[in-house]
Design a protein around this motif. Structure first.
Motif, PDB file in Angstrom:
ATOM      1  N   LYS A 103       0.760  -1.266  -0.047  1.00 13.26           N
ATOM      2  CA  LYS A 103       0.010  -0.039  -0.017  1.00 13.26           C
ATOM      3  C   LYS A 103       0.938   1.389   0.117  1.00 13.26           C
ATOM      4  CE  LYS A 103      -3.918   0.337   2.367  1.00 13.26           C
ATOM      5  NZ  LYS A 103      -4.761   0.141   3.324  1.00 13.26           N
ATOM      6  N   GLU A 104       1.993   1.049   0.657  1.00 14.17           N
ATOM      7  CA  GLU A 104       2.868   2.395   0.744  1.00 14.17           C
ATOM      8  C   GLU A 104       3.709   2.523  -0.516  1.00 14.17           C
ATOM      9  OE1 GLU A 104       6.504   3.846   3.565  1.00 14.17           O
ATOM     10  OE2 GLU A 104       5.512   2.205   4.097  1.00 14.17           O
ATOM     11  N   TYR A 105       3.701   1.534  -1.323  1.00 14.12           N
ATOM     12  CA  TYR A 105       4.700   1.576  -2.545  1.00 14.12           C
ATOM     13  C   TYR A 105       3.871   1.564  -3.719  1.00 14.12           C
ATOM     14  CZ  TYR A 105       8.336   1.762   0.778  1.00 14.12           C
ATOM     15  OH  TYR A 105       9.190   2.198   1.951  1.00 14.12           O
ATOM     16  N   GLN A 106       2.742   2.179  -4.198  1.00 15.26           N
ATOM     17  CA  GLN A 106       1.966   1.931  -4.892  1.00 15.26           C
ATOM     18  C   GLN A 106       2.949   2.623  -6.527  1.00 15.26           C
ATOM     19  OE1 GLN A 106      -1.030   0.280  -5.883  1.00 15.26           O
ATOM     20  NE2 GLN A 106      -0.755  -0.436  -3.642  1.00 15.26           N
ATOM     21  N   HIS A 107       3.590   3.559  -6.245  1.00 18.62           N
ATOM     22  CA  HIS A 107       4.443   4.044  -7.269  1.00 18.62           C
ATOM     23  C   HIS A 107       5.302   2.904  -8.009  1.00 18.62           C
ATOM     24  CE1 HIS A 107       7.385   3.968  -4.056  1.00 18.62           C
ATOM     25  NE2 HIS A 107       8.244   4.093  -4.799  1.00 18.62           N
ATOM     26  N   ILE A 108       5.541   1.877  -7.515  1.00 16.27           N
ATOM     27  CA  ILE A 108       6.348   0.993  -8.300  1.00 16.27           C
ATOM     28  C   ILE A 108       5.586   0.437  -9.595  1.00 16.27           C
ATOM     29  CG2 ILE A 108       7.804   0.649  -6.160  1.00 16.27           C
ATOM     30  CD1 ILE A 108       6.355  -2.093  -5.908  1.00 16.27           C
ATOM     31  N   LEU A 109       4.257   0.809  -9.526  1.00 15.21           N
ATOM     32  CA  LEU A 109       3.706  -0.034 -10.570  1.00 15.21           C
ATOM     33  C   LEU A 109       3.642   0.890 -11.842  1.00 15.21           C
ATOM     34  CD1 LEU A 109       0.406  -0.807  -8.621  1.00 15.21           C
ATOM     35  CD2 LEU A 109       2.292  -2.226  -8.680  1.00 15.21           C
ATOM     36  N   SER A 110       5.034   0.881 -12.264  1.00 10.98           N
ATOM     37  CA  SER A 110       5.493   1.541 -13.425  1.00 10.98           C
ATOM     38  C   SER A 110       4.931   1.326 -14.751  1.00 10.98           C
ATOM     39  CB  SER A 110       6.848   1.921 -13.247  1.00 10.98           C
ATOM     40  OG  SER A 110       7.592   0.434 -13.627  1.00 10.98           O
ATOM     41  N   GLU A 111       4.948   2.082 -15.714  1.00 12.40           N
ATOM     42  CA  GLU A 111       4.632   1.722 -17.068  1.00 12.40           C
ATOM     43  C   GLU A 111       5.868   1.137 -17.679  1.00 12.40           C
ATOM     44  OE1 GLU A 111       1.908   2.013 -19.013  1.00 12.40           O
ATOM     45  OE2 GLU A 111       0.631   2.494 -17.119  1.00 12.40           O
ATOM     46  N   GLU A 112       6.938   1.313 -17.452  1.00 12.68           N
ATOM     47  CA  GLU A 112       8.102   0.768 -17.756  1.00 12.68           C
ATOM     48  C   GLU A 112       8.192  -0.709 -17.995  1.00 12.68           C
ATOM     49  OE1 GLU A 112      12.989   0.681 -17.808  1.00 12.68           O
ATOM     50  OE2 GLU A 112      11.823   2.025 -16.292  1.00 12.68           O
ATOM     51  N   PHE A 113       7.717  -1.320 -16.604  1.00 10.45           N
ATOM     52  CA  PHE A 113       7.758  -2.941 -16.593  1.00 10.45           C
ATOM     53  C   PHE A 113       6.344  -3.563 -16.410  1.00 10.45           C
ATOM     54  CE2 PHE A 113      11.593  -1.376 -14.345  1.00 10.45           C
ATOM     55  CZ  PHE A 113      12.434  -2.035 -15.253  1.00 10.45           C
ATOM     56  N   LYS A 114       5.110  -2.701 -16.620  1.00 15.24           N
ATOM     57  CA  LYS A 114       3.895  -3.042 -16.523  1.00 15.24           C
ATOM     58  C   LYS A 114       3.697  -3.710 -15.309  1.00 15.24           C
ATOM     59  CE  LYS A 114       2.933  -2.614 -21.417  1.00 15.24           C
ATOM     60  NZ  LYS A 114       4.149  -1.885 -22.038  1.00 15.24           N
ATOM     61  N   ALA A 115       4.515  -3.458 -13.931  1.00  9.81           N
ATOM     62  CA  ALA A 115       4.289  -3.970 -12.804  1.00  9.81           C
ATOM     63  C   ALA A 115       2.727  -3.984 -12.137  1.00  9.81           C
ATOM     64  CB  ALA A 115       5.050  -3.783 -12.003  1.00  9.81           C
ATOM     65  N   LYS A 116       2.379  -5.005 -11.738  1.00 12.14           N
ATOM     66  CA  LYS A 116       1.065  -4.976 -10.907  1.00 12.14           C
ATOM     67  C   LYS A 116       1.022  -6.320  -9.994  1.00 12.14           C
ATOM     68  CE  LYS A 116      -3.558  -6.174 -12.224  1.00 12.14           C
ATOM     69  NZ  LYS A 116      -4.845  -6.688 -13.161  1.00 12.14           N
ATOM     70  N   TRP A 117       0.342  -5.766  -8.752  1.00 16.57           N
ATOM     71  CA  TRP A 117       0.325  -6.835  -7.715  1.00 16.57           C
ATOM     72  C   TRP A 117      -0.943  -7.754  -7.870  1.00 16.57           C
ATOM     73  CZ3 TRP A 117       3.919  -7.095  -4.087  1.00 16.57           C
ATOM     74  CH2 TRP A 117       4.543  -5.677  -3.629  1.00 16.57           C
ATOM     75  N   PHE A 118      -0.723  -8.953  -7.686  1.00 15.74           N
ATOM     76  CA  PHE A 118      -1.863  -9.981  -7.650  1.00 15.74           C
ATOM     77  C   PHE A 118      -1.804 -10.659  -6.502  1.00 15.74           C
ATOM     78  CE2 PHE A 118      -0.493  -9.411 -12.009  1.00 15.74           C
ATOM     79  CZ  PHE A 118      -1.584  -9.595 -12.782  1.00 15.74           C
ATOM     80  N   PRO A 119      -3.227 -11.006  -5.918  1.00 17.78           N
ATOM     81  CA  PRO A 119      -3.220 -11.976  -4.570  1.00 17.78           C
ATOM     82  C   PRO A 119      -2.257 -13.291  -4.716  1.00 17.78           C
ATOM     83  CG  PRO A 119      -5.320 -11.359  -5.360  1.00 17.78           C
ATOM     84  CD  PRO A 119      -4.424 -10.750  -6.326  1.00 17.78           C
ATOM     85  N   ILE A 120      -1.691 -13.739  -3.891  1.00 20.11           N
ATOM     86  CA  ILE A 120      -0.797 -14.762  -3.871  1.00 20.11           C
ATOM     87  C   ILE A 120      -1.599 -15.961  -4.436  1.00 20.11           C
ATOM     88  CG2 ILE A 120      -0.943 -15.648  -1.351  1.00 20.11           C
ATOM     89  CD1 ILE A 120       2.254 -15.505  -3.398  1.00 20.11           C
TER      90      ILE A 120
END
Length: 237
Positions: A103-120
């Motif tokens: 929650k604190e690091y939502q900024h890491i969801l960058s366009e460069e890597f198309k990063a996304k969080w998923f439930p485990i």
């Protein structure tokens, strides 16, 4: 390399399993792979170890490139080196798992890597043996968390007791007797109570706590005793 010229050529890679916690569920950070083979498929963040760096340095570099973070709990998980794990060459990968507050690091969801969080327990198909990498890291996380309070790395700087119990339930996939859990946890002196409440998630409000870092660093504790009917077999170890 004259002495090894007749030996097989093998590439050494690192892959980072980045766990996060959003207050409710354990999550995994994935990216869309930006190069062949398997371009545009979901993947762990990884790369090759360069000639001038160690595997640990490579993992730190890759984690920083994705998240911008360099003060993160991270440790080596396992080595994956089956001859046929990649079709286009022999690649041995050393995996590392990292723990951050998603929650604190939502900024890491960058366009460069198309990063996304998923439930485990609900993420898309992954390339190569990355599912096995995640499962291995999760087993190690469970075993380590039963001995050391490393799961607090997944929480914000100040947190509530409900957040802690939700975190342990998410990691171990169990239902906790929260009253008993809280009593044992508070008796450990690991937490420092603040004169401040979280009133967003309940009418009465839950007190915030911070980690007693002296206890966290210096005292080895058996957190396994906080978990009901939990065994090494349950943890997959």
């Amino acid at each position: 390399m004259e002495f090894y010229k007749d030996e097989p050529s093998t590439l050494l890679a690192v892959d980072c399993i980045i766990f996060g916690f959003d207050g409710e569920s354990l999550q995994i950070l994935l990216i869309k792979r930006g190069f062949e083979p398997e371009i545009n498929n979901w993947s762990l963040m990884g790369g090759f170890v360069q000639p001038d760096e160690s595997p640990d340095e490579a993992a730190s570099r890759i984690l920083y490139k994705l998240t911008g973070l360099n003060d993160v709990y991270m440790e080596q998980s396992a080595v994956f080196g089956k001859p046929n794990r990649e079709k286009h060459g022999r690649v041995v990968s050393i995996t590392y798992f990292a723990l951050i507050d998603s929650k604190e690091y939502q900024h890491i969801l960058s366009e460069e890597f198309k990063a996304k969080w998923f439930p485990i327990d609900d993420y898309p198909p992954l390339i190569f043996d990355h599912v096995e990498m995640i499962n291995t890291a999760k087993r190690l996380l469970r075993s380590k968390a039963a001995l050391y309070p490393i799961l607090f790395e997944l929480l914000p700087e100040k947190f509530t007791l409900p957040q802690i119990s939700s975190l342990y339930e998410a990691v171990y996939d169990i239902v906790i007797d929260k009253r008993n859990f809280n009593r044992k946890l508070l008796s450990s002196n690991l937490l420092i109570k603040l004169n401040e409440k979280d009133k967003e998630n309940s009418k009465k409000g839950a007190f915030y706590y911070v980690l007693n870092k002296d206890i966290y660093k210096d005292q080895i504790m058996s957190f396994l005793r906080y978990l009901p009917s939990w065994s090494a077999q349950d943890m997959g170890i």
